[in-house]
Design an enzyme around this catalytic site. Sequence first.
Site, PDB file in Angstrom:
ATOM      1  N   CYS A 177       0.706  -1.080   0.131  1.00  0.00           N
ATOM      2  CA  CYS A 177      -0.300  -0.024  -0.137  1.00  0.00           C
ATOM      3  C   CYS A 177       0.751   1.370   0.191  1.00  0.00           C
ATOM      4  CB  CYS A 177      -1.103  -0.056   1.289  1.00  0.00           C
ATOM      5  SG  CYS A 177      -1.927  -1.533   1.273  1.00  0.00           S
ATOM      6  N   ALA A 178       2.164   1.206  -0.605  1.00  0.00           N
ATOM      7  CA  ALA A 178       3.027   2.253  -0.556  1.00  0.00           C
ATOM      8  C   ALA A 178       3.506   2.346  -2.014  1.00  0.00           C
ATOM      9  CB  ALA A 178       4.098   2.180   0.485  1.00  0.00           C
TER      10      ALA A 178
END
Length: 222
Positions: A177-178
Amino acid sequence: MHQKGGYLLVDGAQAVPHFKINVDDQDADFYAFSGHKMLGPSGIGVLYGKEDLLNRMDPIQYGGEMINVVDLYESSWGEIPLKFEAGTPNIVGAIGLSASVDYLKNIGMNEISAREDALVQKAIEKLKEINGLEIYGPKNPEKHHSLISFNLKNIHPHDLASVLDLQGIEVRAGDHCAQPLMNFLGINGTVRASFAFYNDQDDIDSLIEAIKGAKSFFANGL
């Protein structure tokens, strides 16, 4: 942020199971975390908010218990937290989450943090001995908490995770999620090994041997 008129919402899902958190020290306007990250049931979590802000907010769901007065053309909400608790709540989930909080508190959050930090530091020392393995994050092992992100040279993180899985080692692979961070680093993802207070030296040894086995596996003809 506050100086510019903004509000601070902290996603604490990754922190709450590992550290003692004080929302006042952080001056967080809102602080959110999930139950399943802290050994509790899934489908439930906590959203802390400053009382003044909660009093000024309107609910987005409507139903039983959140109404004070209802008329044909207007209505008023109940006091917090009732105005945000429309309908029948997740009673079983709340009981389970409460039990998990008590469980962690009885162990002691300081004790949990100390054990996990010690495990991570030992794991980093072993990982650094593997040629072609790059660890992301601070160079000082003491600045890593509960997890380690790494890659093996010329091996896609998903491939490495799959081979580790075949050896009974559970890790996560991907962008976590980055995606902006991965783009900045110029990589397509990392492998992440996470540690908790229930892990031990045997788990570290198993991880290291599995990575060495995966490295040999990919070097011999795949």
